[in-house]
Design a protein around this motif. Structure first.
Motif, mmCIF file in Angstrom:
data_model
loop_
_atom_site.group_PDB
_atom_site.id
_atom_site.type_symbol
_atom_site.label_atom_id
_atom_site.label_comp_id
_atom_site.label_asym_id
_atom_site.label_seq_id
_atom_site.Cartn_x
_atom_site.Cartn_y
_atom_site.Cartn_z
ATOM 1 N N PRO A 68 -6.402 4.427 6.715
ATOM 2 C CA PRO A 68 -6.565 5.681 7.452
ATOM 3 C C PRO A 68 -5.206 6.242 7.867
ATOM 4 O O PRO A 68 -4.315 5.495 8.259
ATOM 5 C CB PRO A 68 -7.406 5.291 8.665
ATOM 6 C CG PRO A 68 -7.504 3.812 8.678
ATOM 7 C CD PRO A 68 -6.970 3.282 7.409
ATOM 8 N N HIS A 76 -10.839 9.786 9.010
ATOM 9 C CA HIS A 76 -11.544 10.228 7.801
ATOM 10 C C HIS A 76 -10.579 10.734 6.718
ATOM 11 O O HIS A 76 -10.990 11.051 5.613
ATOM 12 C CB HIS A 76 -12.565 11.318 8.139
ATOM 13 C CG HIS A 76 -11.959 12.513 8.783
ATOM 14 N ND1 HIS A 76 -11.539 12.511 10.097
ATOM 15 C CD2 HIS A 76 -11.667 13.743 8.283
ATOM 16 C CE1 HIS A 76 -11.032 13.686 10.386
ATOM 17 N NE2 HIS A 76 -11.094 14.448 9.297
ATOM 18 N N ILE A 77 -9.278 10.758 7.048
ATOM 19 C CA ILE A 77 -8.232 11.134 6.091
ATOM 20 C C ILE A 77 -7.408 9.877 5.809
ATOM 21 O O ILE A 77 -6.950 9.204 6.728
ATOM 22 C CB ILE A 77 -7.329 12.253 6.638
ATOM 23 C CG1 ILE A 77 -8.155 13.494 6.983
ATOM 24 C CG2 ILE A 77 -6.203 12.571 5.647
ATOM 25 C CD1 ILE A 77 -8.843 14.157 5.799
ATOM 26 N N ALA A 78 -7.220 9.583 4.526
ATOM 27 C CA ALA A 78 -6.453 8.399 4.126
ATOM 28 C C ALA A 78 -4.966 8.746 3.992
ATOM 29 O O ALA A 78 -4.578 9.916 3.998
ATOM 30 C CB ALA A 78 -6.964 7.875 2.782
ATOM 31 N N ALA A 105 -9.769 5.632 -2.003
ATOM 32 C CA ALA A 105 -10.074 6.500 -0.856
ATOM 33 C C ALA A 105 -11.405 7.225 -1.059
ATOM 34 O O ALA A 105 -12.210 7.331 -0.128
ATOM 35 C CB ALA A 105 -8.937 7.501 -0.644
ATOM 36 N N TYR A 110 -13.339 8.573 2.356
ATOM 37 C CA TYR A 110 -12.342 9.456 2.981
ATOM 38 C C TYR A 110 -12.524 10.882 2.459
ATOM 39 O O TYR A 110 -12.909 11.088 1.314
ATOM 40 C CB TYR A 110 -10.922 8.970 2.671
ATOM 41 C CG TYR A 110 -10.547 7.712 3.411
ATOM 42 C CD1 TYR A 110 -10.044 7.776 4.705
ATOM 43 C CD2 TYR A 110 -10.694 6.462 2.815
ATOM 44 C CE1 TYR A 110 -9.692 6.617 5.390
ATOM 45 C CE2 TYR A 110 -10.346 5.306 3.486
ATOM 46 C CZ TYR A 110 -9.850 5.387 4.771
ATOM 47 O OH TYR A 110 -9.506 4.245 5.444
#
Length: 162
Positions: A68, A76-78, A105, A110
């Motif tokens: 993350p 929720h963003i890699a 991801a 993600y």
């Protein structure tokens, strides 16, 4: 070439090129002069992150770490970081690792991948990430002190995952 999860037994093969790349002062803002234990703590990810190695014929050619980008409400963003042994460059290792991280991801759910600090003078990396669908969202001027170029910008790059 095989990409697999890195184990502690892989660290002795990763550290020499990790150290050489950091000490060159062109692509990573990690502190200079780190010993193996301190470098390992920065590179070897714990869940929910992951560190992988690209291996060919038993030789570790490169490594990537992913997870993350931010904790909590930003998880929720890699993000990812990549290093290819200079001896293995030009063999598609970076591209293979990049594709692996994108697929990992996506499989992990993600919504996108954000690279926080791609040195603008690292033309190979910028070209690769653009070829894999990343966009330069902004550039922070003079945010990186390159040994060869002085103060240069850091790109924030992003790829939305569908």
């Amino acid at each position: 070439m095989e990409i697999r999860v890195a184990t502690e037994r892989d660290w002795p093969a990763i550290f020499p090129f990790w150290s050489a790349i950091v000490e060159a002062g062109e692509t990573y803002a990690y502190p200079l002069g780190l010993g193996s234990d301190d470098a390992r703590a920065l590179w070897m990810e714990s869940p929910p992150g992951r560190t992988v190695v690209a291996v060919d014929g038993g030789e570790v050619l490169g490594s990537a770490k992913m997870g993350p980008n931010r904790p909590g409400r930003g998880a929720h963003i890699a993000t990812g970081s990549f290093m290819v042994d200079p001896a293995g460059q030009g063999r598609g290792v970076g591209r293979a690792l990049g594709r692996y991280v994108i697929e990992w991801a996506r499989a992990e759910g993600y919504r996108g991948i954000q690279f926080n600090a791609v040195v603008e003078t690292n033309r190979g990396a910028v070209h690769l990430w653009r070829a894999l669908g990343f966009e330069i969202m902004t550039t922070i001027p003079e945010a990186f002190d390159s040994v060869a170029h002085g103060l240069v910008g850091l790109h924030v790059m992003y790829k939305k995952l569908g």
